[in-house]
Design an enzyme around this catalytic site. Structure first.
Site, PDB file in Angstrom:
ATOM      1  N   GLY A  34      -2.947  -2.027   4.127  1.00  0.00           N
ATOM      2  CA  GLY A  34      -1.689  -0.621   4.958  1.00  0.00           C
ATOM      3  C   GLY A  34      -3.183   0.507   5.909  1.00  0.00           C
ATOM      4  N   ASP A  42       2.562  -5.776   2.206  1.00  0.00           N
ATOM      5  CA  ASP A  42       2.940  -4.579   2.256  1.00  0.00           C
ATOM      6  C   ASP A  42       3.008  -3.849   3.771  1.00  0.00           C
ATOM      7  OD1 ASP A  42       0.552  -3.590   1.803  1.00  0.00           O
ATOM      8  OD2 ASP A  42       1.322  -2.138   0.690  1.00  0.00           O
ATOM      9  N   GLU A  49      -3.887  -8.414   0.570  1.00  0.00           N
ATOM     10  CA  GLU A  49      -3.790  -8.021  -0.557  1.00  0.00           C
ATOM     11  C   GLU A  49      -3.026  -9.017  -1.723  1.00  0.00           C
ATOM     12  OE1 GLU A  49      -2.989  -5.456   1.947  1.00  0.00           O
ATOM     13  OE2 GLU A  49      -2.306  -7.873   1.944  1.00  0.00           O
ATOM     14  N   GLY A  75      -5.193   0.808   1.435  1.00  0.00           N
ATOM     15  CA  GLY A  75      -5.155   2.132   0.034  1.00  0.00           C
ATOM     16  C   GLY A  75      -5.674   1.917  -0.952  1.00  0.00           C
TER      17      GLY A  75
END
Length: 384
Positions: free
Chosen positions: A118, A149, A141, A71
């Site tokens: 991601g 996630d 993360e 991300g």
């Protein structure tokens, strides 16, 4: 992630048609193909369109030396003073994750570089995921005060033993061979053969998974793990990362580090201790809950966690982590709270609490993930 150096006239995602085959290329090479709101929107647009038309096969790859580094953290940081600045893109990203897991047509990811966070959600759930010796995977993360996630509380919780807990908490990296061995990729193909494989897949013009499989196997090689592979440390990982709390996991890992032949543990342990205490606690709980949750339940939970973390419901660590590790790059985050003991478990409960119905992630409950069963057919599973 910095944006300089990119021609703003260039599309962030290239969508090409070759016969009845479609090719998606993540096209932000100087930013390691990070996933911005525009990337999410374009990917969703192409996939929704192609699922309904005469497309037979979809290939996805990354331009440059990365598949996708995950991300766009700068986006989150820049929106930190607005309560729901990133709500729409987070919602769209989780819908995209669900769509990829349950997609009706055959997809192949060609991963010849970095595939993290991601970004890896565009690799692992595919029917076929091809990796090379240049592939690097991680879910780091928790090191920035975030959580594992984009469906990885579902994926990691289904890896053998407590390997998923280990990967989520430490952010440890896996190479292409290890991804195949662990079942998160289906085939290992040397990078010099990847272009020829792509040409071969395009020429098939077929949606038959067996035909696609046969073509990939023409280029793929059997996987043999290096002697020092982390996957050969499963007994130690299970012994330590099966503990009930992050504190107990660290204590057990420290005890193992003192034993002869366990020099590999020290750098991993050092990174673990540098991570956000809040991020570690949230991540471990999410992975453990994931073992008993469906794909839809995991994605809904992760959506709640993401929004509550961005809202600093428990701690501002995510913004401090992004600042220290990716923006100012001083690599000296000041976590708040600064120790595991100071992280209030009752406050952690708040980030898992369901929203009101109008704020929840609304996705179907009944679809099964195409990733299910991938591990059972992997090299690692067959080797016991």
């Amino acid at each position: 992630m910095a944006q300089e150096g990119r021609n703003t006239d260039e599309p962030v995602v290239l969508g090409e048609g070759k016969g009845d085959v479609r090719l998606l290329t993540l096209n932000r090479p100087r930013q390691l193909n990070v996933i911005s709101p525009e990337v999410v929107s374009k990917l969703a647009e192409y996939l929704e369109k192609w699922e309904k038309d005469g497309t037979k096969l979809i290939l996805i790859k990354g331009a440059g030396r990365a598949f996708s580094a995950g991300g766009d953290l700068r986006m989150f940081y820049d929106g930190r003073n607005s309560k729901d600045a990133c709500l729409e893109v987070v919602y769209r990203m989780y819908w995209l994750c669900y769509h990829i897991h349950t997609y009706k047509k055959t997809q192949v990811s060609l991963v010849n570089g970095i595939s993290m966070g991601g970004g890896a959600s565009l690799m692992v759930p595919m029917k076929f995921s091809v990796v090379t010796e240049k592939t690097v995977f991680a879910t780091p993360e928790s090191s920035i005060g975030f959580h594992t996630d984009c469906g990885f509380s579902y994926i990691h919780s289904r890896l053998p033993g407590h390997l998923g807990d280990f990967l989520a908490l430490t952010g440890a990296r896996l190479n292409g061979k290890e991804l195949v061995a662990a079942g998160m990729a289906t085939h290992f193909v040397p990078s010099e053969k990847l272009v020829d494989l792509e040409v071969r897949l395009v020429s098939l013009n077929s949606d038959d998974p067996d035909v696609v499989l046969s073509a990939i196997e023409e280029f793929s090689e059997k996987v043999h793990l290096d002697e020092d592979s982390i996957l050969n440390k499963q007994s130690i990982i299970d012994r330590c990362f099966s503990k009930d709390s992050v504190k107990e996991i660290i204590q057990a890992f420290e005890a193992e580090a003192s034993k002869e032949g366990n020099g590999w543990i020290s750098p991993v342990l050092k990174g673990l201790k540098r991570s956000s205490p809040t991020g570690l606690k949230i991540t471990l709980r999410s992975i453990r809950e994931g073992r008993k949750q469906t794909l839809a339940e995991c994605l809904k939970k992760e959506f709640r966690l993401t929004m509550n973390i961005l809202r600093t419901t428990v701690s501002p660590d995510v913004y401090e982590g992004i600042r220290a590790l990716t923006i100012e790059k001083d690599n000296s985050p000041k976590w708040n709270p600064s120790t595991l003991e100071e992280v209030d478990d009752e406050k952690v409960d708040l980030v898992f609490k369901p929203f009101g119905d109008d704020l929840e992630l609304h996705i179907p409950e009944t679809e099964e993930s195409r990733w299910d069963g991938k591990y059972e057919n992997s090299v690692y599973a067959k080797q016991g």
